[in-house]
Enzyme design. Structure first.
Site, PDB file in Angstrom:
ATOM      1  N   GLY A 169       0.807  -1.205   0.000  1.00  0.00           N
ATOM      2  CA  GLY A 169       0.000   0.000   0.000  1.00  0.00           C
ATOM      3  C   GLY A 169       0.842   1.257   0.000  1.00  0.00           C
ATOM      4  O   GLY A 169       1.880   1.333  -0.665  1.00  0.00           O
ATOM      5  N   HIS A 170       0.423   2.240   0.802  1.00  0.00           N
ATOM      6  CA  HIS A 170       1.042   3.564   0.797  1.00  0.00           C
ATOM      7  C   HIS A 170       2.299   3.634   1.655  1.00  0.00           C
ATOM      8  O   HIS A 170       3.052   4.598   1.557  1.00  0.00           O
ATOM      9  CB  HIS A 170       0.008   4.577   1.302  1.00  0.00           C
ATOM     10  CG  HIS A 170       0.365   6.010   1.056  1.00  0.00           C
ATOM     11  ND1 HIS A 170       0.707   6.506  -0.192  1.00  0.00           N
ATOM     12  CD2 HIS A 170       0.425   7.079   1.910  1.00  0.00           C
ATOM     13  CE1 HIS A 170       0.959   7.801  -0.099  1.00  0.00           C
ATOM     14  NE2 HIS A 170       0.808   8.178   1.153  1.00  0.00           N
TER      15      HIS A 170
END
Length: 282
Positions: free
Chosen positions: A260-261
């Site tokens: 993800g981020h």
């Protein structure tokens, strides 16, 4: 085996002509300055503790809490947000002439400001979950899922809002713990002025001061640049790193599946190897 670091052992408060900046520092060697993202309750330590632990045996690691977050100075509409000036003053105060920059999300944007406006101070630029602003963050359908969750947490910093925020930031739900959500919520609630100031700056169109100009100047930079992005980033789509790759002459891109981020947290060992190899070989 890298030593296990603690916040208390690495915590420092640096006074510069215009700012009070909290940092965590460990190690010796070529400096690596690490800059967190724009989320509520973010700090250099919360974003980069695993990176510092993995790299401080070879580098002087400095995780910065930018003005507007944590124990650092506030930034509001009156002062504006000149993050490049804050970093230059911090480097001068620490006696650092040149450093590698590692930036998550907003922190990558600060690194781009440094690489384009102050290239003599930057030896390497490594971004993750960042890139040149475009419609994959704010477009015809509105903000990305992660940006909407981020705004919601700024407006109402409850553990429930932060649970949603950390869940959006991670591909692997095991990283989005109730403890992490509660920790970030408590950090945000401890500095309510930062929350109000961030919202004021964003609503006035001042939240990304300097980033657009840096994007326009990127084709002229000669700073070696490594772009790291999660294939599953729901806050800043990897398209933004592809845009950056097309602009920066000395750039390469690593795209991570099942990420993800927060590549530096979800894939900490891989990320640390990427940073070390890039800095040591360029």
């Amino acid at each position: 085996m890298p030593q296990q670091l603690t916040f208390e052992a690495t915590d420092r408060l640096i006074r510069t002509p215009d700012y009070r900046i909290q940092i965590n520092e460990a190690g010796t060697g070529h400096p690596i300055i690490m800059i967190h993202g724009t989320g509520p309750g973010a700090t250099g330590w919360s974003n980069f503790a695993p990176t510092m632990t993995g790299l401080s045996d070879r580098y002087r690691c400095i995780a910065v809490t930018m003005p507007g977050w944590g124990a650092s100075s506030p930034q509001d509409l009156a002062t504006g947000r000149d993050q490049g000036a804050a970093i230059v003053q911090l480097m001068d105060a620490l006696g650092i002439e040149r450093a590698a920059f590692v930036g998550n999300s907003m922190g990558g944007g600060v690194g781009m400001i440094m690489a384009t406006k102050h290239p003599d101070r930057v030896s390497h630029l490594i971004t993750m979950g960042s890139g040149v602003w475009g419609p994959a963050v704010v477009g015809p359908t509105g903000m990305s899922e992660g940006m909407q969750a981020l705004f919601d947490a700024y407006e109402d910093p409850t553990p429930a809002r932060f649970k949603r925020l950390v869940s959006v930031m991670c591909f692997d739900p095991s990283f989005a713990t109730d403890e992490l959500a509660a920790e970030r919520a408590a950090a945000a609630a401890a500095n309510p002025a930062h929350l109000r100031n961030w919202l004021d700056l964003m609503r006035a169109g001042r939240g990304a001061d300097g980033f657009a100009e840096a994007g326009r100047l990127l084709p002229a930079t000669r700073v070696p640049t490594l772009l790291v992005h999660g294939r599953d980033d729901r806050t800043v789509h990897f398209e933004l790193s592809l845009r950056t790759l097309a602009l920066v002459p000395r750039a390469r891109l690593v795209l991570l599946n099942q990420c993800g981020h927060w590549a530096q947290l979800e894939h900490a060992e891989t990320f640390n190897h990427l940073v070390h190899d890039f800095v040591s070989q360029n």
